[in-house]
Design a protein around this motif. Structure first.
Motif, PDB file in Angstrom:
ATOM      1  N   UNK A 228     -14.946  34.109  28.241  1.00 20.98           N
ATOM      2  CA  UNK A 228     -14.289  34.378  29.404  1.00 20.98           C
ATOM      3  C   UNK A 228     -14.645  33.718  30.758  1.00 20.98           C
ATOM      4  N   UNK A 229     -16.120  33.670  30.907  1.00 22.89           N
ATOM      5  CA  UNK A 229     -16.366  32.919  32.173  1.00 22.89           C
ATOM      6  C   UNK A 229     -16.390  31.612  31.920  1.00 22.89           C
TER       7      UNK A 229
ATOM      8  N   UNK B 162      -9.852  26.567  32.483  1.00 28.55           N
ATOM      9  CA  UNK B 162      -8.352  27.034  32.837  1.00 28.55           C
ATOM     10  C   UNK B 162      -7.902  25.974  33.535  1.00 28.55           C
ATOM     11  N   UNK B 163      -6.281  25.806  33.609  1.00 27.76           N
ATOM     12  CA  UNK B 163      -5.735  25.021  34.423  1.00 27.76           C
ATOM     13  C   UNK B 163      -6.019  25.344  36.007  1.00 27.76           C
TER      14      UNK B 163
ATOM     15  N   UNK C 228     -11.196  36.923  18.912  1.00 26.72           N
ATOM     16  CA  UNK C 228     -11.505  37.847  19.986  1.00 26.72           C
ATOM     17  C   UNK C 228     -11.723  37.108  21.126  1.00 26.72           C
ATOM     18  N   UNK C 229     -11.852  35.979  21.239  1.00 25.63           N
ATOM     19  CA  UNK C 229     -12.142  35.135  22.415  1.00 25.63           C
ATOM     20  C   UNK C 229     -10.790  34.495  22.552  1.00 25.63           C
ATOM     21  N   UNK C 230      -9.883  34.159  21.477  1.00 28.19           N
ATOM     22  CA  UNK C 230      -8.701  33.542  21.677  1.00 28.19           C
ATOM     23  C   UNK C 230      -7.640  34.576  22.140  1.00 28.19           C
ATOM     24  N   UNK C 231      -7.865  35.672  21.668  1.00 30.96           N
ATOM     25  CA  UNK C 231      -6.906  37.140  22.315  1.00 30.96           C
ATOM     26  C   UNK C 231      -7.000  36.816  23.714  1.00 30.96           C
ATOM     27  N   UNK C 232      -8.516  36.891  24.018  1.00 26.07           N
ATOM     28  CA  UNK C 232      -8.872  37.056  25.470  1.00 26.07           C
ATOM     29  C   UNK C 232      -8.060  36.223  26.346  1.00 26.07           C
TER      30      UNK C 232
ATOM     31  N   UNK D 126      -5.010  37.121  29.047  1.00 23.62           N
ATOM     32  CA  UNK D 126      -5.488  36.884  30.422  1.00 23.62           C
ATOM     33  C   UNK D 126      -6.348  37.992  30.715  1.00 23.62           C
ATOM     34  N   UNK D 127      -7.323  38.426  30.001  1.00 21.92           N
ATOM     35  CA  UNK D 127      -8.193  39.435  30.344  1.00 21.92           C
ATOM     36  C   UNK D 127      -9.076  39.112  31.540  1.00 21.92           C
TER      37      UNK D 127
END
Lengths: 221, 203
Positions: B57-58, B65-66, B129-133, B137-138
């Motif tokens: 996420x970090x 991220x855009x 899990x990372x892709x769902x995150x 947008x967690x």
């Protein structure tokens, strides 16, 4: 290609007799989630086969130049790059299907089938044989995916590829859709049943008992 | 706070990785023959997922991220197509690091479930899990809770399946159903059971 019997057996054997899903337990992760309808199953099957064939070709071409210690990382990077290309392609040309597949196209990267074939076959075989093996395994995977996808879509909604096959009750027909078919458990049951059917037809695939049952004297009346 | 608790239980029961999203089935089926190995796998899953989902996420919000490069005067750079490579690289590196640390400092733990660690690099549930995150947008606290909850859900499912399978060792079933076939049917029944948790946490 037909002239070389080894290539042909590499292509044919994984279809049923050495099917990657029912015998080798590889690549099940993504096989079940995308089979609620036939078109997502077909898209997934084609994507996986393309990735598998291309990654086998690349790994097998550079197999003499990959150091043994970091080969897994190299293979994963090759597979992940191919998957990114496929994912971007689907998002560009088949946007709604790519939305329904959500993360599962990206998950081809960690599909055990791709790494299993590059690791066990492409790493030690010339490119042509590796591609034949990859294509055979991809088709075997596709066969299972399409079978389950067709059953789930047909009995879950009465359609195939969006065309109405059974007239549902809502439309004045006779068929009541089985909504269980669209839920997660039915995929497990169908694949379990499929494995059972294949192994009953080919008894040599059945797994050996782990324990022998104790001999019991039948009580005589 | 209650939102995070709801997210934890939803990730653990309702959106159970192997039983409702079919993620990580390869290890789920292959390592569920004995309860002891299943417990080791479950613990390793909780640790790895609880760490890699927040780390990814970090990385995603900070680099990929855009608009993440807006501070450098380049707001139009969108590297999100690289997220797959970044995630799998981070997972592989983290698993390798964890294995080296365990081997060096906790050899007993390493001996107990070190064998599962290399397998986790190519575990669909962890990458999933990372892709769902990203897809949902967690933010960072949600990512921590989601990672831990998904890992715990995987652990509970694999331990339960192993417990059932070890009871079936003496069962007399048709030859074709033995092994993989019956395991799928068991997983299907467990999946039906878990789907009834859907009412437990209101979406």
């Amino acid at each position: 290609m037909a002239a070389d019997p080894r290539l042909r057996s590499a292509l044919i054997a994984p279809l049923v007799a050495k099917n990657p899903i029912t015998l080798q337990i590889l690549g099940i992760c993504s096989a079940l989630a995308v089979t609620t309808s036939l078109d997502t199953a077909l898209t997934m099957a084609v994507s996986l086969t393309v990735v598998l064939v291309l990654s086998s070709l690349i790994v097998s071409t550079i197999r003499r130049h990959i150091p043994g210690t970091i080969r897994l990382i190299v293979q994963i990077v090759i597979v992940a790059s191919l998957v990114i290309v496929i994912d971007q392609f689907l998002q560009a040309y088949f946007f709604d299907i790519s939305q329904r597949l959500s993360v599962f196209v990206a998950l081809i990267t960690t599909n055990c089938l791709v790494l299993g074939r590059t690791e066990s076959f492409a790493r030690s075989n010339p490119p042509l044989a590796s591609m034949a093996d990859a294509l055979g395994n991809g088709l075997g995977y596709s066969l299972v995916l399409v079978t389950i996808g067709a059953i789930r879509e047909l009995f879950g909604t009465g359609t195939l590829l969006g065309l109405q096959v059974f007239e549902t009750v809502d439309q004045g027909g006779w068929f009541t859709p089985l909504s269980l078919m669209l839920l997660a458990p039915s995929a497990f049951f169908l694949l379990g049943g499929l494995v059972w059917a294949v192994r009953s037809l080919l008894p040599e695939q059945a797994e050996a008992r782990e324990t022998t049952p104790p001999e019991v004297e039948e009580a005589r009346p | 706070m209650s939102d995070l608790a709801a997210l934890f239980f939803r990730a653990m029961f309702v959106e159970n990785m192997p039983l409702s999203f079919f993620l990580g089935l390869c290890t789920f089926l292959a390592l569920s023959k004995r309860p002891e190995t299943a417990v080791g796998l479950g613990v390793a899953m909780i640790g790895v997922m609880g760490a890699t989902v927040p780390l990814n996420q970090v990385i995603y919000t900070g680099l990929l991220a855009p608009g993440a490069w807006a501070w450098a005067g380049r707001p139009d750079i969108d590297l999100s197509y690289l997220s797959l490579l970044a995630f799998i690289g981070l997972i592989a590196a983290f698993v390798q690091l964890l294995e080296m640390l365990l081997e060096r400092f906790f050899p007993a733990i390493h001996a107990a479930f070190g064998v599962f660690l290399p397998l986790l690099t190519v575990q669909c549930a962890i990458l999933g899990g990372s892709l769902f995150m990203v897809e949902r947008r967690y933010d960072l606290p949600e990512a921590v809770v989601f990672g831990l909850g998904s890992g715990a859900g995987f652990a509970i499912a694999v331990v339960m399946l192993a417990a059932i399978r070890s009871r079936l060792a003496y069962a007399d079933m048709p030859a074709g159903l033995r092994g993989l076939g019956i395991t799928f049917i068991l997983a299907g029944m467990m999946s039906m059971g878990f789907s009834s948790f859907g009412q437990m946490v209101a979406p």
